[in-house]
Design a protein around this motif. Structure first.
Motif, mmCIF file in Angstrom:
data_model
loop_
_atom_site.group_PDB
_atom_site.id
_atom_site.type_symbol
_atom_site.label_atom_id
_atom_site.label_comp_id
_atom_site.label_asym_id
_atom_site.label_seq_id
_atom_site.Cartn_x
_atom_site.Cartn_y
_atom_site.Cartn_z
ATOM 1 N N ALA A 38 3.598 -0.901 0.278
ATOM 2 C CA ALA A 38 2.401 -0.417 0.977
ATOM 3 C C ALA A 38 2.784 0.494 2.139
ATOM 4 C CB ALA A 38 1.580 -1.608 1.472
ATOM 5 N N LYS A 39 3.808 0.118 2.870
ATOM 6 C CA LYS A 39 4.269 0.943 3.988
ATOM 7 C C LYS A 39 4.798 2.298 3.492
ATOM 8 C CE LYS A 39 4.014 -1.818 7.728
ATOM 9 N NZ LYS A 39 2.957 -2.700 7.171
ATOM 10 N N ILE A 40 5.537 2.285 2.399
ATOM 11 C CA ILE A 40 6.091 3.524 1.859
ATOM 12 C C ILE A 40 4.976 4.446 1.393
ATOM 13 C CG2 ILE A 40 7.485 4.504 -0.015
ATOM 14 C CD1 ILE A 40 9.207 1.909 0.163
ATOM 15 N N ARG A 41 4.009 3.893 0.650
ATOM 16 C CA ARG A 41 2.927 4.710 0.110
ATOM 17 C C ARG A 41 2.062 5.311 1.213
ATOM 18 N NH1 ARG A 41 1.508 1.329 -5.390
ATOM 19 N NH2 ARG A 41 2.552 2.805 -6.792
ATOM 20 N N ALA A 42 1.967 4.621 2.326
ATOM 21 C CA ALA A 42 1.127 5.120 3.428
ATOM 22 C C ALA A 42 1.679 6.406 4.029
ATOM 23 C CB ALA A 42 1.002 4.048 4.507
ATOM 24 N N VAL A 43 2.979 6.670 3.848
ATOM 25 C CA VAL A 43 3.581 7.883 4.434
ATOM 26 C C VAL A 43 4.204 8.785 3.373
ATOM 27 C CG1 VAL A 43 4.038 6.825 6.685
ATOM 28 C CG2 VAL A 43 5.737 6.606 4.870
ATOM 29 N N ASP A 44 4.076 8.427 2.105
ATOM 30 C CA ASP A 44 4.693 9.187 1.023
ATOM 31 C C ASP A 44 3.787 10.350 0.619
ATOM 32 O OD1 ASP A 44 6.482 9.875 -0.996
ATOM 33 O OD2 ASP A 44 5.410 8.666 -2.479
ATOM 34 N N LYS A 45 4.339 11.566 0.683
ATOM 35 C CA LYS A 45 3.630 12.763 0.229
ATOM 36 C C LYS A 45 2.282 12.946 0.933
ATOM 37 C CE LYS A 45 5.916 12.821 -4.272
ATOM 38 N NZ LYS A 45 6.876 11.756 -3.942
ATOM 39 N N VAL A 46 2.282 12.774 2.246
ATOM 40 C CA VAL A 46 1.092 13.046 3.055
ATOM 41 C C VAL A 46 1.462 14.082 4.116
ATOM 42 C CG1 VAL A 46 0.142 10.734 2.682
ATOM 43 C CG2 VAL A 46 1.579 11.177 4.702
ATOM 44 N N ARG A 47 0.463 14.664 4.753
ATOM 45 C CA ARG A 47 0.717 15.676 5.776
ATOM 46 C C ARG A 47 1.464 15.066 6.961
ATOM 47 N NH1 ARG A 47 -4.613 16.236 5.075
ATOM 48 N NH2 ARG A 47 -5.002 15.705 7.276
ATOM 49 N N ARG A 48 2.247 15.929 7.637
ATOM 50 C CA ARG A 48 3.080 15.461 8.752
ATOM 51 C C ARG A 48 2.264 14.763 9.836
ATOM 52 N NH1 ARG A 48 8.268 17.635 9.547
ATOM 53 N NH2 ARG A 48 7.943 17.524 11.798
ATOM 54 N N GLU A 49 1.114 15.350 10.176
ATOM 55 C CA GLU A 49 0.304 14.766 11.245
ATOM 56 C C GLU A 49 -0.240 13.402 10.851
ATOM 57 O OE1 GLU A 49 -0.788 14.240 14.862
ATOM 58 O OE2 GLU A 49 0.301 16.037 14.232
ATOM 59 N N GLN A 50 -0.672 13.288 9.595
ATOM 60 C CA GLN A 50 -1.171 11.995 9.120
ATOM 61 C C GLN A 50 -0.045 10.956 9.112
ATOM 62 O OE1 GLN A 50 -3.079 12.143 5.273
ATOM 63 N NE2 GLN A 50 -3.113 9.915 5.042
ATOM 64 N N ARG A 51 1.111 11.391 8.657
ATOM 65 C CA ARG A 51 2.285 10.498 8.632
ATOM 66 C C ARG A 51 2.625 10.005 10.033
ATOM 67 N NH1 ARG A 51 7.742 12.665 5.775
ATOM 68 N NH2 ARG A 51 6.766 11.779 3.927
ATOM 69 N N LYS A 52 2.576 10.924 11.003
ATOM 70 C CA LYS A 52 2.884 10.550 12.386
ATOM 71 C C LYS A 52 1.894 9.526 12.914
ATOM 72 C CE LYS A 52 3.680 12.548 16.967
ATOM 73 N NZ LYS A 52 3.617 13.772 17.813
ATOM 74 N N GLN A 53 0.591 9.724 12.626
ATOM 75 C CA GLN A 53 -0.429 8.784 13.093
ATOM 76 C C GLN A 53 -0.225 7.399 12.494
ATOM 77 O OE1 GLN A 53 -4.175 10.592 12.139
ATOM 78 N NE2 GLN A 53 -4.066 12.112 13.803
ATOM 79 N N VAL A 54 0.102 7.356 11.198
ATOM 80 C CA VAL A 54 0.309 6.068 10.526
ATOM 81 C C VAL A 54 1.466 5.307 11.164
ATOM 82 C CG1 VAL A 54 1.045 4.978 8.366
ATOM 83 C CG2 VAL A 54 -0.686 6.797 8.312
#
Length: 476
Positions: A38-54
């Motif tokens: 779940a943690k990996i999927r939350a930041v996998d292949k998403v925009r940098r800004e979204q990844r940073k927020q997560v």
């Protein structure tokens, strides 16, 4: 100074990012847990800004994902048997550390983040295995972004440096060399890391000096031709010259040594004694084809000479740096920092030259460890006026250094031995009552040995020097 990833590393990381991994199957097989997935999927292949927020919203969760905690293994530990998953996690960790600065410090909370990373540096003996390289990149990002100086980092850094030095020594692969040197640069963020880097200098600094020597056109040869002014190196710049040192690699090596030069007060003299750094940088400056390399060369010299004026300014004069700086000033320079360093160096050297004496020049030449036929050696008035001072200076420091110089064979520059014999002979001639001081240093014995040397000039000068001893022995 923006340092983009070298092409090879960038290509490798992109391939790993794009490689499809059957995550659901890995979870069903127990390679990773559902929580980790779940943690990996939350930041996998998403925009940098979204990844940073997560990640910023769940720093503790991502700390546990990568380094684990008591009773909960990290994902690298869980997936240790799946090379594809390990590679992906290492690239993801590097990306998150670079994109979310807060994560680096969070990983140090209640744990040693290096525990399951360091063993991966020795993952296999296969040079094609990408895991050690990706691990070193993640470790460098972790250290650089956390700026951590804890005991765990102090223990881990020498292991990372040892791995990287192996890449630098791989002279057949400039791509790997450049990756390692750039990671060196990211690691030299503070005094502690720079001191550890210097402590391992036989591994870290020496191979970088070898690269610079190749770029300067002297390779593994003696620097004798540079000291004597007989160097015939081509002067069209570095790219493709003398061992194929590329401009980008050269720039990164100069950047690392510039960072190291901020410890010049502690290491400057040793750096020059062991690697002839002032002479080498003078030659590199003579050839420098780009402002960005010229800027680093001048700034490093500035740091070194300013921190060690009494020892390195005389060496810079011997290396003919003042005249070269005048030539550099004639180039079309646009960088204001470069121009400032250039003027500072010129003023520093000019101020020194106003106060120096011929004795200072001679003492500096001897302390440089390399002799050339400069005017004092053949000037009888110099010896008449200065021989006693030479013997007495700092409790015999100069004769001791002459003895050290004469112990070496100097196969590539026999003139050094001839000059040293000349100098010892003049000391005996001018101050015969102190010849026993020279004998205690083994100089008489060494001169007798040199009477059998293969070089005619060495034999002649050693015979003349021994003649002084024999003359005063007969008279007494």
């Amino acid at each position: 100074m923006s340092l983009d990833p070298p092409p090879y590393l960038g290509s490798l990381q992109n391939n790993v990012r794009q490689r499809p991994i059957p995550w659901d199957g890995a979870a069903r097989a127990g390679t990773i847990t559902e929580a980790q997935l779940a943690k990996i999927r939350a930041v996998d292949k998403v925009r940098r800004e979204q990844r940073k927020q997560v990640v910023e919203g769940d720093l503790d969760g991502y700390r546990i994902l990568f380094v684990g905690e008591a009773g909960t293994p990290g994902v690298l530990q869980s997936a240790s048997q799946r090379s594809d998953v390990v590679q992906y996690i290492l690239v993801l960790l590097s990306d998150l550390l670079d994109g979310v600065p807060a994560l680096a410090k969070a990983l140090f909370k209640d744990s040693n983040p290096y525990q399951h990373l360091l063993p991966l540096l020795a993952h296999s003996n296969n040079p094609e295995d990408p895991i050690p390289l990706l691990t070193s990149t993640a470790l460098a990002a972790l250290m650089a972004n956390s700026k951590d100086e804890s005991q765990s980092t102090e223990n881990a850094l020498p292991l990372v440096l040892s791995y990287l030095c192996g890449l630098v020594k791989n002279s057949n692969d400039a791509g790997l060399q450049d990756i390692a040197v750039m990671e060196y640069s990211s690691l030299l963020y503070g005094q502690s890391s720079r001191q550890l880097f210097w402590k391992q200098r036989s591994e870290t600094v020496a191979p970088l000096i070898d690269i610079l020597r190749k770029a300067a056109g002297i390779g593994g040869e003696s620097s004798a031709s540079l000291w004597s002014g007989n160097n015939t190196t081509r002067s069209s710049g570095f790219e493709g010259l003398s061992g194929g040192v590329g401009l980008q690699l050269l720039y990164h090596v100069l950047l690392v040594l510039w960072q190291l030069s901020f410890e010049a007060e502690d290491i400057g003299d040793d750096l020059n004694d062991e690697y002839d750094i002032v002479l080498l940088y003078t030659q590199l400056l003579r050839l420098s084809p780009k402002e960005k390399t010229t800027r680093l060369l001048l700034s490093t010299l500035n740091n070194l000479l300013e921190a060690n004026p009494s020892t390195l300014l005389p060496t810079a004069v011997l290396a003919r740096l003042p005249a070269l700086l005048q030539n550099v000033g004639g180039r079309h320079l646009t960088d204001p920092d470069l121009q400032e360093d250039l003027e500072t160096l010129k003023e520093m050297l000019e101020e020194y030259r106003k106060t120096k004496t011929t004795f200072d020049e001679y003492a500096a030449e001897v302390q440089s460890g390399h002799l050339r036929w400069s005017p004092p050696h053949r000037h009888q008035t110099f010896w008449t006026e200065n021989a006693r001072k030479i013997l007495d200076f700092e409790n015999g420091k100069i004769p001791r250094k002459l003895a050290d110089i004469m112990k070496k064979p100097w196969e590539n520059d026999k003139a050094v031995l001839a000059i040293a014999c000349n100098d010892v002979g003049n000391l005996v001639k001018e101050v015969p009552e102190k010849r026993y001081q020279l004998e205690k240093l083994g100089l008489k014995t060494r001169i007798m040995e040199l009477m059998q040397d293969s070089d005619e000039n060495v034999r002649w000068e050693s015979l003349r020097a021994l003649g002084g001893w024999l003359k005063y022995s007969f008279e007494n």
